[in-house]
Design an enzyme around this catalytic site. Structure first.
Site: not given
Length: 292
Positions: A9, A135
Protein backbone atom coordinates in the site's frame (compact mmCIF):
# COMPACT_ATOMS: atom_id res chain seq x y z
CA UNK A 1 -3.83 -25.19 -1.26
CA UNK A 2 -4.51 -21.59 -2.27
CA UNK A 3 -2.21 -18.63 -2.97
CA UNK A 4 -2.96 -14.94 -2.57
CA UNK A 5 -0.95 -11.91 -3.63
CA UNK A 6 -0.68 -9.44 -0.76
CA UNK A 7 -0.09 -6.09 -2.49
CA UNK A 8 1.78 -3.26 -0.80
CA UNK A 9 0.00 0.00 0.00
CA UNK A 10 1.03 3.59 -0.69
CA UNK A 11 -0.52 6.73 0.77
CA UNK A 12 -1.06 9.21 -2.05
CA UNK A 13 -2.22 11.55 0.70
CA UNK A 14 -2.40 11.46 4.48
CA UNK A 15 -4.12 14.16 6.53
CA UNK A 16 -4.20 14.00 10.35
CA UNK A 17 -7.47 15.70 11.28
CA UNK A 18 -7.24 15.55 15.07
CA UNK A 19 -7.24 13.46 18.20
CA UNK A 20 -10.40 11.58 19.19
CA UNK A 21 -11.84 11.00 22.65
CA UNK A 22 -10.69 7.36 22.52
CA UNK A 23 -7.06 8.43 22.06
CA UNK A 24 -6.88 7.52 18.36
CA UNK A 25 -6.66 10.07 15.56
CA UNK A 26 -9.09 10.78 12.76
CA UNK A 27 -7.36 10.53 9.39
CA UNK A 28 -8.33 11.32 5.82
CA UNK A 29 -6.14 9.69 3.21
CA UNK A 30 -6.04 8.18 -0.24
CA UNK A 31 -4.55 4.69 -0.37
CA UNK A 32 -3.30 2.88 -3.46
CA UNK A 33 -2.27 -0.73 -4.06
CA UNK A 34 0.94 -1.34 -6.02
CA UNK A 35 2.34 -4.42 -7.70
CA UNK A 36 5.07 -5.05 -5.11
CA UNK A 37 3.63 -7.93 -3.11
CA UNK A 38 4.15 -10.73 -0.63
CA UNK A 39 2.86 -14.19 -1.55
CA UNK A 40 0.63 -15.89 1.01
CA UNK A 41 -0.03 -19.64 0.66
CA UNK A 42 -2.81 -21.30 2.65
CA UNK A 43 -2.94 -25.06 3.24
CA UNK A 44 -6.03 -26.57 4.95
CA UNK A 45 -5.35 -28.43 8.18
CA UNK A 46 -7.59 -30.30 10.58
CA UNK A 47 -7.17 -27.86 13.44
CA UNK A 48 -5.23 -24.84 14.64
CA UNK A 49 -3.06 -22.24 12.93
CA UNK A 50 0.61 -22.48 12.02
CA UNK A 51 2.65 -19.85 10.18
CA UNK A 52 5.99 -20.03 8.38
CA UNK A 53 7.84 -17.13 6.75
CA UNK A 54 10.98 -16.96 4.63
CA UNK A 55 12.10 -13.88 6.61
CA UNK A 56 13.51 -15.07 9.96
CA UNK A 57 12.85 -11.65 11.46
CA UNK A 58 9.08 -12.05 11.10
CA UNK A 59 7.29 -13.63 14.11
CA UNK A 60 5.53 -16.96 13.50
CA UNK A 61 2.98 -16.94 16.32
CA UNK A 62 0.43 -14.55 17.76
CA UNK A 63 2.91 -11.72 17.29
CA UNK A 64 2.18 -11.95 13.56
CA UNK A 65 -0.92 -10.08 12.42
CA UNK A 66 -1.59 -12.68 9.70
CA UNK A 67 -1.68 -15.41 12.37
CA UNK A 68 -4.22 -13.39 14.36
CA UNK A 69 -6.27 -12.83 11.20
CA UNK A 70 -6.50 -16.57 10.67
CA UNK A 71 -7.62 -17.15 14.26
CA UNK A 72 -10.23 -14.38 13.96
CA UNK A 73 -11.57 -15.78 10.70
CA UNK A 74 -11.83 -19.33 12.02
CA UNK A 75 -13.72 -18.02 15.05
CA UNK A 76 -16.04 -15.87 12.91
CA UNK A 77 -16.70 -18.75 10.53
CA UNK A 78 -18.44 -20.50 13.40
CA UNK A 79 -17.14 -24.03 12.91
CA UNK A 80 -17.57 -24.09 9.13
CA UNK A 81 -13.79 -24.39 8.85
CA UNK A 82 -11.08 -26.14 10.83
CA UNK A 83 -7.46 -25.00 10.62
CA UNK A 84 -4.79 -23.65 8.29
CA UNK A 85 -1.05 -23.65 7.65
CA UNK A 86 0.20 -20.27 6.36
CA UNK A 87 3.36 -19.69 4.33
CA UNK A 88 4.47 -16.09 3.68
CA UNK A 89 7.07 -15.14 1.09
CA UNK A 90 8.08 -11.60 2.07
CA UNK A 91 8.95 -8.93 -0.49
CA UNK A 92 7.40 -5.83 1.10
CA UNK A 93 9.94 -4.23 3.45
CA UNK A 94 9.01 -4.05 7.12
CA UNK A 95 8.50 -0.79 9.02
CA UNK A 96 8.14 1.09 5.76
CA UNK A 97 4.58 2.45 5.96
CA UNK A 98 3.54 0.07 3.16
CA UNK A 99 1.17 -2.14 5.22
CA UNK A 100 3.17 -5.32 4.61
CA UNK A 101 1.82 -7.08 7.69
CA UNK A 102 -1.71 -5.78 7.19
CA UNK A 103 -1.67 -6.89 3.56
CA UNK A 104 -0.62 -10.40 4.63
CA UNK A 105 -3.46 -10.46 7.17
CA UNK A 106 -5.97 -9.33 4.55
CA UNK A 107 -4.71 -12.01 2.14
CA UNK A 108 -5.34 -14.60 4.85
CA UNK A 109 -8.91 -13.34 5.32
CA UNK A 110 -9.68 -13.31 1.59
CA UNK A 111 -8.00 -16.66 1.04
CA UNK A 112 -9.69 -18.47 3.92
CA UNK A 113 -13.06 -17.14 2.82
CA UNK A 114 -12.44 -18.64 -0.61
CA UNK A 115 -10.76 -21.81 0.61
CA UNK A 116 -13.50 -22.79 3.03
CA UNK A 117 -16.37 -21.34 0.98
CA UNK A 118 -17.59 -19.41 4.01
CA UNK A 119 -20.42 -16.98 3.20
CA UNK A 120 -18.70 -13.90 4.65
CA UNK A 121 -19.27 -10.64 2.82
CA UNK A 122 -16.55 -8.11 2.05
CA UNK A 123 -18.01 -5.94 4.81
CA UNK A 124 -17.71 -8.82 7.29
CA UNK A 125 -14.11 -9.49 6.24
CA UNK A 126 -13.32 -5.79 6.68
CA UNK A 127 -15.01 -5.78 10.09
CA UNK A 128 -12.87 -8.72 11.20
CA UNK A 129 -9.82 -6.94 9.85
CA UNK A 130 -10.62 -3.69 11.69
CA UNK A 131 -10.29 -5.54 15.00
CA UNK A 132 -6.76 -6.62 14.05
CA UNK A 133 -5.21 -3.52 12.48
CA UNK A 134 -6.21 -0.13 11.10
CA UNK A 135 -4.92 -0.83 7.58
CA UNK A 136 -6.40 -4.33 7.25
CA UNK A 137 -9.87 -3.29 5.98
CA UNK A 138 -8.24 -1.31 3.18
CA UNK A 139 -5.91 -4.19 2.35
CA UNK A 140 -8.90 -6.55 2.08
CA UNK A 141 -10.28 -4.38 -0.74
CA UNK A 142 -7.23 -2.62 -2.22
CA UNK A 143 -7.16 -0.40 -5.29
CA UNK A 144 -7.76 3.36 -5.07
CA UNK A 145 -9.71 4.16 -1.90
CA UNK A 146 -10.52 7.13 0.29
CA UNK A 147 -9.97 5.99 3.89
CA UNK A 148 -11.42 7.93 6.83
CA UNK A 149 -11.73 7.53 10.56
CA UNK A 150 -8.77 5.43 11.65
CA UNK A 151 -8.79 3.94 8.15
CA UNK A 152 -11.81 1.69 8.52
CA UNK A 153 -14.29 3.79 6.49
CA UNK A 154 -13.58 3.21 2.80
CA UNK A 155 -14.98 4.84 -0.33
CA UNK A 156 -13.84 3.69 -3.79
CA UNK A 157 -12.13 6.22 -6.05
CA UNK A 158 -11.35 6.14 -9.78
CA UNK A 159 -8.37 3.95 -10.65
CA UNK A 160 -5.00 5.65 -10.55
CA UNK A 161 -3.70 6.60 -14.02
CA UNK A 162 -1.20 4.18 -15.51
CA UNK A 163 2.37 5.01 -14.51
CA UNK A 164 5.56 3.55 -13.05
CA UNK A 165 6.40 4.07 -9.39
CA UNK A 166 9.80 3.97 -7.74
CA UNK A 167 9.70 2.94 -4.09
CA UNK A 168 12.75 3.17 -1.82
CA UNK A 169 13.28 2.90 1.92
CA UNK A 170 15.95 4.69 3.92
CA UNK A 171 17.42 2.94 6.95
CA UNK A 172 16.00 5.49 9.39
CA UNK A 173 12.58 5.05 10.95
CA UNK A 174 9.86 7.52 11.91
CA UNK A 175 8.70 8.21 15.48
CA UNK A 176 4.97 7.79 14.92
CA UNK A 177 3.95 8.55 18.50
CA UNK A 178 6.01 11.74 18.49
CA UNK A 179 4.54 12.78 15.13
CA UNK A 180 1.01 12.37 16.45
CA UNK A 181 1.94 14.34 19.60
CA UNK A 182 3.23 17.19 17.46
CA UNK A 183 0.11 17.03 15.29
CA UNK A 184 -1.98 17.61 18.42
CA UNK A 185 0.08 20.75 19.17
CA UNK A 186 -0.10 22.36 15.72
CA UNK A 187 -1.13 26.01 15.95
CA UNK A 188 -2.79 25.89 12.52
CA UNK A 189 -4.99 23.28 10.78
CA UNK A 190 -3.42 20.68 8.45
CA UNK A 191 -2.74 21.65 4.84
CA UNK A 192 -5.17 19.05 3.52
CA UNK A 193 -3.64 17.03 0.69
CA UNK A 194 -6.48 14.59 0.12
CA UNK A 195 -8.84 16.89 -1.79
CA UNK A 196 -6.23 17.62 -4.46
CA UNK A 197 -5.39 13.94 -4.86
CA UNK A 198 -9.06 12.99 -5.26
CA UNK A 199 -9.56 15.72 -7.85
CA UNK A 200 -6.55 14.52 -9.87
CA UNK A 201 -7.79 10.92 -9.75
CA UNK A 202 -11.24 11.96 -10.96
CA UNK A 203 -9.61 13.75 -13.91
CA UNK A 204 -7.11 10.91 -14.49
CA UNK A 205 -4.44 13.63 -14.53
CA UNK A 206 -1.09 12.07 -13.65
CA UNK A 207 0.98 15.32 -13.56
CA UNK A 208 -1.63 16.92 -11.29
CA UNK A 209 -1.59 13.83 -9.10
CA UNK A 210 2.18 14.12 -8.76
CA UNK A 211 1.85 17.74 -7.67
CA UNK A 212 -0.91 16.88 -5.18
CA UNK A 213 0.93 14.12 -3.26
CA UNK A 214 1.45 14.91 0.41
CA UNK A 215 1.75 13.44 3.90
CA UNK A 216 1.20 15.25 7.20
CA UNK A 217 3.82 13.07 8.88
CA UNK A 218 6.48 14.62 6.65
CA UNK A 219 5.40 18.15 7.53
CA UNK A 220 5.20 17.50 11.25
CA UNK A 221 8.37 15.46 11.70
CA UNK A 222 10.66 16.07 8.71
CA UNK A 223 13.46 13.56 8.10
CA UNK A 224 16.59 14.54 6.20
CA UNK A 225 16.98 11.11 4.56
CA UNK A 226 13.42 11.24 3.23
CA UNK A 227 13.89 14.78 1.87
CA UNK A 228 17.16 13.75 0.20
CA UNK A 229 15.57 10.76 -1.57
CA UNK A 230 12.65 12.86 -2.76
CA UNK A 231 15.04 15.43 -4.20
CA UNK A 232 17.03 12.73 -6.02
CA UNK A 233 13.84 11.33 -7.53
CA UNK A 234 12.54 14.73 -8.60
CA UNK A 235 15.84 15.54 -10.31
CA UNK A 236 15.49 12.21 -12.14
CA UNK A 237 12.19 13.38 -13.64
CA UNK A 238 9.58 12.34 -11.09
CA UNK A 239 6.20 14.01 -11.43
CA UNK A 240 5.94 14.01 -7.66
CA UNK A 241 7.28 12.22 -4.58
CA UNK A 242 6.14 11.64 -1.00
CA UNK A 243 6.61 9.45 2.04
CA UNK A 244 4.00 6.75 2.59
CA UNK A 245 2.15 6.13 5.85
CA UNK A 246 4.18 6.88 8.95
CA UNK A 247 7.30 6.06 6.92
CA UNK A 248 9.93 5.67 6.14
CA UNK A 249 9.49 4.46 2.53
CA UNK A 250 9.47 7.13 -0.18
CA UNK A 251 7.76 6.78 -3.56
CA UNK A 252 7.78 8.77 -6.77
CA UNK A 253 5.58 8.77 -9.88
CA UNK A 254 7.04 8.52 -13.39
CA UNK A 255 5.26 8.69 -16.72
CA UNK A 256 7.22 5.76 -18.18
CA UNK A 257 8.93 2.61 -17.03
CA UNK A 258 12.15 3.71 -18.72
CA UNK A 259 12.29 6.89 -16.63
CA UNK A 260 11.51 4.95 -13.46
CA UNK A 261 14.21 2.35 -14.11
CA UNK A 262 16.79 5.07 -14.76
CA UNK A 263 15.81 6.87 -11.56
CA UNK A 264 16.15 3.70 -9.53
CA UNK A 265 19.74 3.35 -10.74
CA UNK A 266 20.57 6.75 -9.26
CA UNK A 267 19.54 5.74 -5.74
CA UNK A 268 22.05 4.52 -3.13
CA UNK A 269 22.75 0.83 -3.73
CA UNK A 270 22.44 -0.14 -0.06
CA UNK A 271 18.75 0.85 0.12
CA UNK A 272 15.72 -1.22 -0.72
CA UNK A 273 14.40 0.08 -4.04
CA UNK A 274 12.02 -1.26 -6.68
CA UNK A 275 9.91 -0.19 -9.64
CA UNK A 276 6.23 -1.09 -9.48
CA UNK A 277 2.89 -0.01 -10.88
CA UNK A 278 -0.60 0.74 -9.51
CA UNK A 279 -3.02 -2.16 -9.34
CA UNK A 280 -6.84 -2.07 -9.11
CA UNK A 281 -9.02 -3.32 -6.29
CA UNK A 282 -9.27 -7.04 -5.63
CA UNK A 283 -12.11 -8.63 -7.57
CA UNK A 284 -15.12 -9.83 -5.58
CA UNK A 285 -17.45 -10.76 -8.47
CA UNK A 286 -20.20 -12.21 -6.32
CA UNK A 287 -20.16 -9.61 -3.56
CA UNK A 288 -21.01 -5.95 -3.20
CA UNK A 289 -18.26 -3.94 -1.54
CA UNK A 290 -19.89 -2.08 1.33
CA UNK A 291 -17.46 -1.53 4.18
CA UNK A 292 -18.81 -0.60 7.61
Amino acid sequence: MLQQKAYAKLNLSLDILGRRSDGYHDLRMVMQSVSLHDTVTLIPREAGVTLLCDDPGIPSGKGNIAYRAAEAFLHAAGGRSSGVEIHIEKRIPSQAGMAGGSSDAAAVLRGLNQLYKAPLTVAELCHIGSKIGADVPYCVVGGSQLAEGTGERLSPLPDMPGCSIVVCKPAIGVGTAEAFRRADQRPSPPRGYTGGVIDALKRSDLPALGRALGNDFEDILPIAAVSHLKELLRKAGALGAAMTGSGSAVFALFATGTQAAAARELLPKDLFACVCRPVPAYCFPELEINTP
